[in-house]
Design a protein around this motif. Structure first.
Motif, PDB file in Angstrom:
ATOM      1  N   LEU A  59      -7.954   4.746  -1.449  1.00 24.12           N
ATOM      2  CA  LEU A  59      -7.048   4.066  -0.528  1.00 24.12           C
ATOM      3  C   LEU A  59      -7.037   4.690   0.863  1.00 24.12           C
ATOM      4  N   SER A  60      -7.621   5.872   0.993  1.00 26.01           N
ATOM      5  CA  SER A  60      -7.465   6.639   2.230  1.00 26.01           C
ATOM      6  C   SER A  60      -8.182   6.043   3.436  1.00 26.01           C
ATOM      7  N   LYS A  61      -9.181   5.229   3.244  1.00 22.70           N
ATOM      8  CA  LYS A  61      -9.845   4.618   4.396  1.00 22.70           C
ATOM      9  C   LYS A  61      -9.053   3.433   4.926  1.00 22.70           C
ATOM     10  N   LYS A  62      -8.494   2.646   4.028  1.00 22.99           N
ATOM     11  CA  LYS A  62      -7.742   1.460   4.438  1.00 22.99           C
ATOM     12  C   LYS A  62      -6.336   1.821   4.912  1.00 22.99           C
ATOM     13  N   TYR A  63      -5.724   2.795   4.265  1.00 21.90           N
ATOM     14  CA  TYR A  63      -4.342   3.188   4.566  1.00 21.90           C
ATOM     15  C   TYR A  63      -4.298   4.636   5.050  1.00 21.90           C
ATOM     16  N   ARG A  64      -5.010   4.916   6.124  1.00 21.45           N
ATOM     17  CA  ARG A  64      -5.108   6.290   6.632  1.00 21.45           C
ATOM     18  C   ARG A  64      -3.746   6.888   6.952  1.00 21.45           C
ATOM     19  N   LEU A  65      -2.936   6.166   7.687  1.00 20.81           N
ATOM     20  CA  LEU A  65      -1.637   6.689   8.103  1.00 20.81           C
ATOM     21  C   LEU A  65      -0.726   6.950   6.910  1.00 20.81           C
ATOM     22  N   ALA A 123      -9.936  15.673  -3.240  1.00 18.91           N
ATOM     23  CA  ALA A 123      -8.913  16.022  -2.252  1.00 18.91           C
ATOM     24  C   ALA A 123      -9.534  16.225  -0.874  1.00 18.91           C
ATOM     25  N   LEU A 124     -10.662  16.921  -0.811  1.00 18.86           N
ATOM     26  CA  LEU A 124     -11.327  17.142   0.477  1.00 18.86           C
ATOM     27  C   LEU A 124     -11.850  15.836   1.061  1.00 18.86           C
ATOM     28  N   ASP A 125     -12.416  14.968   0.229  1.00 19.73           N
ATOM     29  CA  ASP A 125     -12.882  13.665   0.711  1.00 19.73           C
ATOM     30  C   ASP A 125     -11.719  12.839   1.258  1.00 19.73           C
ATOM     31  N   THR A 126     -10.584  12.911   0.585  1.00 17.17           N
ATOM     32  CA  THR A 126      -9.401  12.177   1.039  1.00 17.17           C
ATOM     33  C   THR A 126      -8.945  12.697   2.396  1.00 17.17           C
ATOM     34  N   LEU A 127      -8.873  14.011   2.523  1.00 12.62           N
ATOM     35  CA  LEU A 127      -8.480  14.610   3.800  1.00 12.62           C
ATOM     36  C   LEU A 127      -9.476  14.254   4.907  1.00 12.62           C
ATOM     37  N   TYR A 128     -10.746  14.249   4.582  1.00 10.87           N
ATOM     38  CA  TYR A 128     -11.763  13.866   5.566  1.00 10.87           C
ATOM     39  C   TYR A 128     -11.554  12.419   6.018  1.00 10.87           C
ATOM     40  N   ASP A 185      -6.223  15.930 -15.829  1.00  9.48           N
ATOM     41  CA  ASP A 185      -6.875  14.618 -15.786  1.00  9.48           C
ATOM     42  C   ASP A 185      -6.018  13.580 -15.077  1.00  9.48           C
ATOM     43  N   ASP A 186      -4.716  13.617 -15.298  1.00 14.05           N
ATOM     44  CA  ASP A 186      -3.817  12.672 -14.631  1.00 14.05           C
ATOM     45  C   ASP A 186      -3.773  12.926 -13.119  1.00 14.05           C
ATOM     46  N   ARG A 187      -3.702  14.182 -12.749  1.00 19.16           N
ATOM     47  CA  ARG A 187      -3.707  14.520 -11.317  1.00 19.16           C
ATOM     48  C   ARG A 187      -5.035  14.113 -10.683  1.00 19.16           C
ATOM     49  N   ARG A 188      -6.130  14.368 -11.396  1.00 17.75           N
ATOM     50  CA  ARG A 188      -7.456  14.025 -10.875  1.00 17.75           C
ATOM     51  C   ARG A 188      -7.572  12.515 -10.654  1.00 17.75           C
ATOM     52  N   ASP A 189      -7.093  11.733 -11.601  1.00 18.39           N
ATOM     53  CA  ASP A 189      -7.134  10.272 -11.460  1.00 18.39           C
ATOM     54  C   ASP A 189      -6.296   9.806 -10.274  1.00 18.39           C
ATOM     55  N   ALA A 190      -5.140  10.416 -10.074  1.00 18.50           N
ATOM     56  CA  ALA A 190      -4.274  10.034  -8.959  1.00 18.50           C
ATOM     57  C   ALA A 190      -4.913  10.406  -7.623  1.00 18.50           C
ATOM     58  N   VAL A 191      -5.536  11.575  -7.540  1.00 19.01           N
ATOM     59  CA  VAL A 191      -6.192  11.977  -6.299  1.00 19.01           C
ATOM     60  C   VAL A 191      -7.405  11.084  -6.041  1.00 19.01           C
ATOM     61  N   ARG A 192      -8.116  10.707  -7.085  1.00 17.88           N
ATOM     62  CA  ARG A 192      -9.248   9.782  -6.935  1.00 17.88           C
ATOM     63  C   ARG A 192      -8.766   8.441  -6.379  1.00 17.88           C
ATOM     64  N   ALA A 193      -7.643   7.952  -6.865  1.00 14.48           N
ATOM     65  CA  ALA A 193      -7.088   6.693  -6.365  1.00 14.48           C
ATOM     66  C   ALA A 193      -6.635   6.837  -4.911  1.00 14.48           C
ATOM     67  N   LEU A 194      -6.047   7.975  -4.562  1.00 15.85           N
ATOM     68  CA  LEU A 194      -5.669   8.211  -3.167  1.00 15.85           C
ATOM     69  C   LEU A 194      -6.902   8.222  -2.268  1.00 15.85           C
ATOM     70  N   LYS A 195      -7.979   8.808  -2.767  1.00 11.52           N
ATOM     71  CA  LYS A 195      -9.224   8.829  -1.998  1.00 11.52           C
ATOM     72  C   LYS A 195      -9.693   7.407  -1.719  1.00 11.52           C
ATOM     73  N   GLY A 220       0.817  -1.209   0.000  1.00 17.45           N
ATOM     74  CA  GLY A 220       0.000   0.000   0.000  1.00 17.45           C
ATOM     75  C   GLY A 220       0.846   1.251   0.000  1.00 17.45           C
ATOM     76  N   ALA A 221       1.934   1.231   0.778  1.00 22.90           N
ATOM     77  CA  ALA A 221       2.811   2.404   0.853  1.00 22.90           C
ATOM     78  C   ALA A 221       3.479   2.687  -0.491  1.00 22.90           C
ATOM     79  N   GLU A 222       3.883   1.635  -1.201  1.00 20.28           N
ATOM     80  CA  GLU A 222       4.498   1.830  -2.518  1.00 20.28           C
ATOM     81  C   GLU A 222       3.494   2.393  -3.513  1.00 20.28           C
ATOM     82  N   THR A 223       2.278   1.886  -3.481  1.00 16.11           N
ATOM     83  CA  THR A 223       1.232   2.385  -4.374  1.00 16.11           C
ATOM     84  C   THR A 223       0.931   3.845  -4.079  1.00 16.11           C
TER      85      THR A 223
END
Length: 101
Positions: free
Chosen positions: A50-56, A83-88, A38-48, A20-23
């Motif tokens: 992963l953000s519940k399982k890999y919060r830290l 981005a806001l959903d990920t931070l939340y 679009d590339d940044r948006r896709d990456a932030v969507r993917a971070l979102k 998870g950390a490497e991803t």
């Protein structure tokens, strides 16, 4: 057959999945280095996602990148929402409170 793939330069299916950390690190690199929105948006969507399982991991590796997105891409409501959903997800205690009930 695996021998031929090795000789011919094909990828062997060793079954090793990135952690998870490497991803998250790869996604952070995409957010930081992508010139296309679009590339940044896709990456932030993917971070979102992963953000519940890999919060830290998301919190420690992606926080600066997410804040930068909020500053530089403020005209795009979709990436701002991700981005806001990920931070939340990273900052909320919902998962901990659900486990205590």
């Amino acid at each position: 057959m695996n021998f031929l793939r090795g000789v011919m330069g094909g990828q062997q299916s060793s079954g090793v999945q990135p952690s998870g950390a490497e991803t998250i690190q790869k996604l952070c690199d995409r957010v930081a280095s992508s010139t296309l929105l679009d590339d940044r948006r896709d990456a932030v969507r993917a971070l979102k996602s992963l953000s519940k399982k890999y919060r830290l991991e998301v919190g420690t590796q992606a926080m600066d990148h997410l804040l930068n997105v909020l500053q530089t891409d403020r005209a795009d409501s979709e990436i701002i929402g991700y981005a806001l959903d990920t931070l939340y997800n990273v900052l909320s205690n919902d998962a901990e409170e659900a486990g205590k009930s």
